[in-house]
Every structure is written in C-alpha cells, then in structure tokens.
Write a protein that holds these residues in place. Structure first.
Motif, PDB file in Angstrom:
ATOM      1  N   ASP A  64      80.565  45.688  31.068  1.00  0.00           N
ATOM      2  CA  ASP A  64      81.750  44.995  30.611  1.00  0.00           C
ATOM      3  C   ASP A  64      81.466  44.064  29.482  1.00  0.00           C
ATOM      4  N   GLY A  95      79.060  46.532  26.991  1.00  0.00           N
ATOM      5  CA  GLY A  95      79.816  47.490  26.449  1.00  0.00           C
ATOM      6  C   GLY A  95      79.169  48.958  26.671  1.00  0.00           C
ATOM      7  N   ARG A 140      82.375  38.823  24.285  1.00  0.00           N
ATOM      8  CA  ARG A 140      82.352  39.139  25.691  1.00  0.00           C
ATOM      9  C   ARG A 140      81.837  38.389  26.580  1.00  0.00           C
TER      10      ARG A 140
END
Length: 135
Positions: free
Chosen positions: A24, A27, A89
C-alpha cells in the motif's frame, strides 16, 4: 549465460504490517500470499517494472533479525516524482541527496547521483536512485 537476481528475502517481525507497507505504501504488487500452515506463511511482492521480487515470511524463510537488511536499492527515471509519490503514500523518506559527482554529462543533474532513503517499519534500509538513461 544470464544470471538473474529474482528474489531477495526481507526479514520482518510482523507479516501483515510489512505486507501493508510494501503493497500500500510502496506500491509493490502482491504476487502471492500463501499460508502453508499455522506457523508458515510466504508473501512475495514485486516493485512495478522490476524483474526482482522480495519475499517476507515466517517458518519458510531463513531466520534473520528483522531490520537487519541494509542497502537495498530501487532505481527510477524521475526521483522527484518518485519521492513525491512516497510522501503522498505516507512513507518517511529523506530529502533528495546528491551523492558524488556525475560520471558523465547528462541533461538532468540528478541522473546517477540523486538518491532518497527510507526504511520499512522494521528498519530494513532502502535507497532510491535516479537513472533515466544508461551509457
């Protein structure tokens, strides 16, 4: 004869936390998550575009202290874009650093010498280097 490096085992203490970080936050693609038994599980993840995967697991991988792997390196064509994606992220990533002098003239001053650094939740250390063209 070609010799290809295709798997690197990354020692972690918590498989679910590590899987979430690599999938997550970074990636990476989850190639498989295999539960072999209550005491054995294997998760393989691959960075987009890479021919080499990482494996995290318990009960089926060599025992190494979590966080003991240092010096793993990813290569990207655009370091500023890659860093922005990591920040977006939620990855705690360093500022861009120039390491050394460029070995040849290139249009982008970050090529070959631009890096950012981060660690996974266990402390395994990664570098990301910009290489947008090769000699």
């Amino acid at each position: 004869m070609n010799w290809t490096l295709e798997v690197v085992i990354v020692p972690v203490s918590d498989l679910d936390r590590a899987k979430e970080f690599y999938a997550d936050r970074l990636g990476f693609v989850v190639d498989h998550d295999t539960v072999i038994s209550d005491d054995a599980r294997l998760v393989q993840l691959t960075p987009p575009g890479s021919g080499c995967s990482i494996v995290i697991g318990k009960g089926v991988v060599p025992e190494m202290p979590p966080g003991s792997l240092k010096g793993l390196q990813l290569v990207v064509p655009d370091l500023q874009k890659a860093r922005a994606e990591l920040v977006e992220r939620g990855v705690d990533v360093s500022e861009i650093q120039v390491v050394g002098a460029n070995p040849r003239p290139v249009p982008d001053p970050l090529d070959n010498v631009g890096f950012v650094f981060f660690s996974d939740p266990d402390g395994n250390a990664w570098a990301v280097q910009q290489i947008s063209s090769r000699a």
